[in-house]
Write a protein that holds these residues in place. Structure first.
Motif, PDB file in Angstrom:
ATOM      1  N   PRO A   1       0.881  -1.442   0.139  1.00  0.00           N
ATOM      2  CA  PRO A   1       0.063   0.065   0.076  1.00  0.00           C
ATOM      3  C   PRO A   1       0.694   1.357  -0.140  1.00  0.00           C
ATOM      4  O   PRO A   1       0.517   2.460  -0.477  1.00  0.00           O
ATOM      5  CB  PRO A   1      -0.770  -0.024   1.176  1.00  0.00           C
ATOM      6  N   ASP A   2       2.088   1.244   0.521  1.00  0.00           N
ATOM      7  CA  ASP A   2       3.028   2.456   0.536  1.00  0.00           C
ATOM      8  C   ASP A   2       3.453   2.938  -0.920  1.00  0.00           C
ATOM      9  O   ASP A   2       3.161   3.929  -1.380  1.00  0.00           O
ATOM     10  CB  ASP A   2       4.032   2.128   1.387  1.00  0.00           C
ATOM     11  N   VAL A   3       3.744   1.673  -1.684  1.00  0.00           N
ATOM     12  CA  VAL A   3       4.172   2.013  -3.143  1.00  0.00           C
ATOM     13  C   VAL A   3       2.866   2.387  -3.764  1.00  0.00           C
ATOM     14  O   VAL A   3       2.972   3.439  -4.616  1.00  0.00           O
ATOM     15  CB  VAL A   3       4.500   0.729  -3.573  1.00  0.00           C
ATOM     16  N   ALA A   4       1.816   1.947  -3.673  1.00  0.00           N
ATOM     17  CA  ALA A   4       0.562   2.385  -4.280  1.00  0.00           C
ATOM     18  C   ALA A   4       0.195   3.765  -3.983  1.00  0.00           C
ATOM     19  O   ALA A   4      -0.055   4.529  -4.953  1.00  0.00           O
ATOM     20  CB  ALA A   4      -0.494   1.528  -4.225  1.00  0.00           C
ATOM     21  N   ASP A   5       0.128   4.024  -2.708  1.00  0.00           N
ATOM     22  CA  ASP A   5      -0.053   5.360  -2.316  1.00  0.00           C
ATOM     23  C   ASP A   5       0.848   6.517  -2.799  1.00  0.00           C
ATOM     24  O   ASP A   5       0.491   7.609  -3.352  1.00  0.00           O
ATOM     25  CB  ASP A   5       0.006   5.572  -0.672  1.00  0.00           C
ATOM     26  N   LYS A   6       2.134   6.171  -3.031  1.00  0.00           N
ATOM     27  CA  LYS A   6       3.138   7.209  -3.327  1.00  0.00           C
ATOM     28  C   LYS A   6       2.836   7.181  -4.959  1.00  0.00           C
ATOM     29  O   LYS A   6       2.817   8.431  -5.343  1.00  0.00           O
ATOM     30  CB  LYS A   6       4.666   6.524  -3.168  1.00  0.00           C
ATOM     31  N   LEU A   7       2.822   6.364  -5.574  1.00  0.00           N
ATOM     32  CA  LEU A   7       2.437   6.221  -6.934  1.00  0.00           C
ATOM     33  C   LEU A   7       1.231   7.157  -7.503  1.00  0.00           C
ATOM     34  O   LEU A   7       1.158   7.918  -8.441  1.00  0.00           O
ATOM     35  CB  LEU A   7       2.631   5.072  -7.765  1.00  0.00           C
ATOM     36  N   GLN A   8       0.103   6.849  -6.735  1.00  0.00           N
ATOM     37  CA  GLN A   8      -1.154   7.506  -6.873  1.00  0.00           C
ATOM     38  C   GLN A   8      -0.941   9.059  -6.651  1.00  0.00           C
ATOM     39  O   GLN A   8      -1.350   9.826  -7.436  1.00  0.00           O
ATOM     40  CB  GLN A   8      -2.130   7.050  -6.009  1.00  0.00           C
ATOM     41  N   GLN A   9      -0.322   9.268  -5.528  1.00  0.00           N
ATOM     42  CA  GLN A   9      -0.159  10.849  -5.176  1.00  0.00           C
ATOM     43  C   GLN A   9       0.581  11.609  -6.663  1.00  0.00           C
ATOM     44  O   GLN A   9       0.487  12.427  -6.802  1.00  0.00           O
ATOM     45  CB  GLN A   9       0.438  11.087  -4.033  1.00  0.00           C
ATOM     46  N   GLN A  10       1.856  10.672  -6.888  1.00  0.00           N
ATOM     47  CA  GLN A  10       2.443  11.038  -7.875  1.00  0.00           C
ATOM     48  C   GLN A  10       1.825  11.306  -9.095  1.00  0.00           C
ATOM     49  O   GLN A  10       2.084  12.170 -10.105  1.00  0.00           O
ATOM     50  CB  GLN A  10       3.706  10.231  -8.256  1.00  0.00           C
ATOM     51  N   LEU A  11       0.986  10.405  -9.640  1.00  0.00           N
ATOM     52  CA  LEU A  11       0.064  10.378 -10.706  1.00  0.00           C
ATOM     53  C   LEU A  11      -0.788  11.573 -10.854  1.00  0.00           C
ATOM     54  O   LEU A  11      -1.157  12.572 -11.737  1.00  0.00           O
ATOM     55  CB  LEU A  11      -0.848   9.151 -10.892  1.00  0.00           C
ATOM     56  N   GLN A  12      -1.323  11.968  -9.661  1.00  0.00           N
ATOM     57  CA  GLN A  12      -2.460  12.829  -9.471  1.00  0.00           C
ATOM     58  C   GLN A  12      -1.723  14.390  -9.583  1.00  0.00           C
ATOM     59  O   GLN A  12      -2.497  15.312 -10.111  1.00  0.00           O
ATOM     60  CB  GLN A  12      -3.014  12.980  -7.982  1.00  0.00           C
TER      61      GLN A  12
END
Length: 470
Positions: free
Chosen positions: A437-448
């Motif tokens: 979940p940490d990787v997913a959260d980081k990438l999702q924020q980066q994408l946004q």
């Protein structure tokens, strides 16, 4: 004798100072694994495979999920999301009304405020030619208005009515279509062959002028049609264990391969090979649906080991074959495993022509020169982004980011995310979002953040969905 030496020296110096010719061969809907040099089985592509052995071959090259966005990005060096051109040209006019979301707004035509690579090269003294597919807007936005001296075949349509001369008619697309400037043909003439002939004429007639040729083939886009003798040949090769099962598609690729071979042969015959950069790529992943109007019952192609195909932000929709042969720069039979994207060709090719880009324009491509001679050299890029806020047979509205081995997809109907490690799972079969979940959260924020930076357009809720849902 001294005078002769001086004249020869001057002639050699002038030849060395002449900017390189640039030939870009763009296939339409060619899948990442459709070529022999990328692992195809049924398909036979000896000319392209030979070209790969003389070139730098990219294993992790990316385009946009569908055609017009890739073409706009290729010509401008800007991401399709930044250009607001995220769907094929006609698709921008209207989207489905019976789905949970209404597709994002998108431009129908490439704006004249965007300066294309053709415009830059034209201004620098190049002869610029588009042969084949355009698909970037109405007549007011045709190639001639975007820096091309020559336009043979380019229209607002994305596919021909037929691959057989006179390349016109109605029925398949519900409208009358034609391919202009190919009128003087003969019965039985095949479109891929004719476009090749026109491209060879551009090379022949350029004379001493440097040229930029964009040979934008329709093949192997639908309609899936090929020469009967070639179809018969591949039908004879079919066995159940093969990944690829469409003999007509394989025959289309045979004609495409012959086209590439003829272009390369002509450059060699005219003594232009050593001063010509040649790029071969596809505009998106292979189409994995069925060309129902052709009467065939097997999928057009199979992008395995990649997942899905055209329209999708899975690897099968966006990873494409790409090869560059640049004499004196690239090394034959070399490979680059760094992720690169179609916009990178814009600054790379302009730099080859000795041109500098304005510093105040936001470009999304990187100059590939550091990796052309040394493929392991880092480009310093953190991530690649993809944005398809529309529906297609392979997807609902989605964005994606690849950062190193990690790939995250953000779907907009229900806001769920998926996370894959491409180093271990190129087929994107194991969703790791809950395990990391940490990787997913980081990438999702980066994408946004990236979406906000390029002012990406998003789909909206469909207020009438319940009334019209199936």
């Amino acid at each position: 004798t001294l005078l002769l030496i001086l004249l020869l020296s001057h002639s050699t110096s002038m030849a060395a100072e002449r900017p390189p010719n640039i030939v870009v061969i763009l296939a339409d809907d060619l899948g990442w694994s459709d070529l022999g040099c990328y692992g195809a089985d049924l398909h036979d592509t000896p000319a392209i495979d030979q070209f790969a052995s003389e070139s730098l071959r990219f294993t992790d090259a990316y385009a946009m999920p569908v055609c017009s966005p890739t073409r706009a990005a290729l010509l401008t060096g800007k991401h399709a999301a930044r250009l607001q051109m995220t769907i094929w040209s006609e698709g921008s006019l209207s989207g489905p009304k019976d789905r949970p979301l209404l597709q994002a707004q998108a431009l129908h035509s490439l704006p004249h405020t965007e300066k294309t690579i053709a415009s830059y090269l034209h201004d620098a003294g190049y002869l610029t030619a588009l042969v084949g597919k355009w698909h970037l807007g109405d007549g007011d936005h045709y190639p001639e208005t975007h820096g091309f001296d020559i336009n043979i075949g380019g229209t607002h349509w994305g596919a021909p009515q037929t691959y057989w001369w006179p390349y016109r008619g109605s029925g398949r697309f519900g409208q009358y279509r034609y391919v202009p400037h190919l009128e003087f043909g003969t019965p039985g003439e095949y479109l891929t062959d004719r476009l090749t002939t026109e491209a060879l004429q551009v090379i022949d007639k350029a004379g001493d002028q440097p040229f930029y040729l964009l040979l934008s083939h329709h093949a192997p886009h639908t309609p899936i049609e090929a020469k009967p003798q070639d179809v018969e040949f591949f039908q004879g090769k079919l066995t159940p264990e093969l990944k690829h099962q469409n003999a007509v598609y394989a025959a289309m690729l045979k004609s495409l391969d012959e086209s590439v071979g003829q272009v390369l042969d002509r450059l060699r015959e005219r003594g232009l090979e050593q001063n010509t950069i040649v790029v071969f790529l596809s505009d998106n992943g292979g189409f994995v649906g069925i060309d129902s109007k052709s009467g065939q019952t097997v999928p057009v192609t199979n992008n395995a080991p990649l997942r899905s195909g055209k329209g999708s932000c899975y690897e099968g929709g966006i990873r494409v074959p790409l090869m560059i042969r640049w004499p004196g720069k690239t090394h034959g039979a070399s490979e680059c495993h760094q992720p690169i994207v179609v916009m990178d060709l814009f600054p790379t090719l302009l730099a080859a022509a000795g041109l500098q880009l304005p510093a105040d324009v936001p470009y999304d491509g990187l100059d590939l020169n550091p990796v052309l001679s040394s493929p392991t050299t880092s480009l310093g890029r953190e991530s690649l982004y993809f944005h398809y806020p529309h529906y297609y047979s392979t997807t609902t509205p989605v964005s994606a980011v690849r950062s190193g081995p990690w790939k995250l997809l953000q779907y907009y109907e229900d806001q769920h995310v998926e996370l894959y490690n491409l180093a271990d799972d190129i087929g994107e079969s194991a969703d790791l979002a809950h395990q990391h979940p940490d990787v997913a959260d980081k990438l999702q924020q980066q994408l946004q953040r990236w979406c906000a930076q390029v002012q990406a357009a998003f789909p909206s809720q469909n207020p009438d969905f319940k009334a019209t849902s199936r």
